[in-house]
Design an enzyme around this catalytic site. Structure first.
Site, PDB file in Angstrom:
ATOM      1  N   ASN A  34      -2.513   3.999   0.630  1.00 54.70           N
ATOM      2  CA  ASN A  34      -1.709   3.879  -0.690  1.00 54.70           C
ATOM      3  C   ASN A  34      -0.264   3.592  -0.508  1.00 54.70           C
ATOM      4  OD1 ASN A  34      -0.988   6.453   0.371  1.00 54.70           O
ATOM      5  ND2 ASN A  34      -0.891   7.499  -1.158  1.00 54.70           N
ATOM      6  N   GLU A  35       0.030   3.223   0.652  1.00 57.30           N
ATOM      7  CA  GLU A  35       1.487   2.708   1.218  1.00 57.30           C
ATOM      8  C   GLU A  35       2.158   1.881  -0.058  1.00 57.30           C
ATOM      9  OE1 GLU A  35       0.271   4.032   5.284  1.00 57.30           O
ATOM     10  OE2 GLU A  35      -0.694   3.261   3.368  1.00 57.30           O
ATOM     11  N   VAL A  36       1.457   0.638  -0.510  1.00 52.39           N
ATOM     12  CA  VAL A  36       2.240  -0.181  -1.291  1.00 52.39           C
ATOM     13  C   VAL A  36       2.316   0.486  -2.552  1.00 52.39           C
ATOM     14  CG1 VAL A  36       1.819  -2.342  -2.609  1.00 52.39           C
ATOM     15  CG2 VAL A  36       1.138  -2.483  -0.360  1.00 52.39           C
ATOM     16  N   ILE A  47       6.062   1.768   0.036  1.00 52.67           N
ATOM     17  CA  ILE A  47       6.091   1.684   1.563  1.00 52.67           C
ATOM     18  C   ILE A  47       5.407   0.351   1.771  1.00 52.67           C
ATOM     19  CG2 ILE A  47       5.526   2.642   3.774  1.00 52.67           C
ATOM     20  CD1 ILE A  47       5.617   5.255   2.432  1.00 52.67           C
TER      21      ILE A  47
END
Length: 260
Positions: A132-134, A138
């Site tokens: 789930n970074e984006v 991130i």
């Protein structure tokens, strides 16, 4: 506390226990390197099973530590990333069979840690998986994108990393993120059996073949991913839009405003 290493026959079972959910922070990184130092010293011919405790394999980056870091100096973020990069590269290139026994939830960096093992076997149940970074501000490091494309194929890596979907055990297995799913009580036995598939006198042949298979990915990392990460990643992590996303996600997650 250092990660535990238990022998199951000729297999070394490594249990991550840095904190209750194996949130990845500097202590986690140090524990990983310490464990692999001990493997190389005391169990150099052993296949490796990597697992967690309780209902979490790894929750990914410790956001309390890292959002505060990303709110600070870009140079400090660039320095931190080199340490973070080294952990998963070490696991990815480890010359012995590596099997992730995924005992529960694995998110973001925690799912990357599972993916860079040679095989993944997960416990059936309610665990969830996602990168789930984006969506929380991130940018995904290019080095990890190349390793995930190696592990899952480009279409699955793209779908998983671009929009932050969360997958069930069944969905992750269907997509190839998980190679096998077994009842929870059979998880370690199955992981050990997978680790033992390579005969003891063929371990060096495994190492050679693994190195050859990974060579194009490592070349991509050296030629493209590393320069891209060095030039742009820290700036993306510390940009004002990213910092806004960090604060928004923190408030959603914790129910209180960020204090950085």
């Amino acid at each position: 506390m250092s990660w535990t290493i238990e022998r199951r026959g000729r297999v070394a079972v490594v249990t991550m226990n840095t904190n209750p959910v194996n949130a990845q922070n500097r202590a986690f990184f140090a524990d990983l390197h310490d464990a692999f130092d001990r493997l190389e010293r005391d169990h150099p011919q052993s296949p490796v099973v990597l697992t967690g405790t309780g209902t979490r394999f790894s929750a990914g980056l410790d956001l309390a530590e890292h959002f505060r870091l990303f709110a600070g100096d870009e140079a400090a973020v660039a320095s931190w990333f080199q340490d973070y990069r080294a952990t998963n590269i070490r696991l990815f290139t480890y010359p012995r069979p590596t099997v992730a026994a995924v005992n529960g939830h694995a998110f973001a960096g925690g799912l990357i840690t599972a993916a860079v093992c040679d095989r993944t076997v997960a416990a059936a149940g309610e665990a969830r998986f996602g990168i789930n970074e984006v969506n929380i501000g991130i940018p995904m490091p290019a080095v990890y994108l190349r390793m995930l494309a190696y592990a899952w194929g480009q279409p699955v890596a793209s779908r998983t990393c671009l929009q932050g979907e969360i997958f069930s055990v069944h969905e992750a297995h269907e997509m190839g993120i998980l190679h096998e799913v077994v009842p929870a009580e059979e998880l370690l036995d199955r992981a050990v059996a997978l680790a033992e598939l390579t005969p003891e006198d063929c371990i060096d042949n495994y190492a050679y073949t693994k190195q050859a298979l990974q060579a194009p990915t490592l070349r991509d990392i050296a030629d493209l991913s590393d320069p891209l990460d060095r030039k742009e990643l820290a700036a993306g992590m510390t940009s004002e839009p990213s910092r806004r996303a960090h604060r928004r996600y923190w408030e959603q997650l914790k129910g209180r405003p960020a204090d950085w």
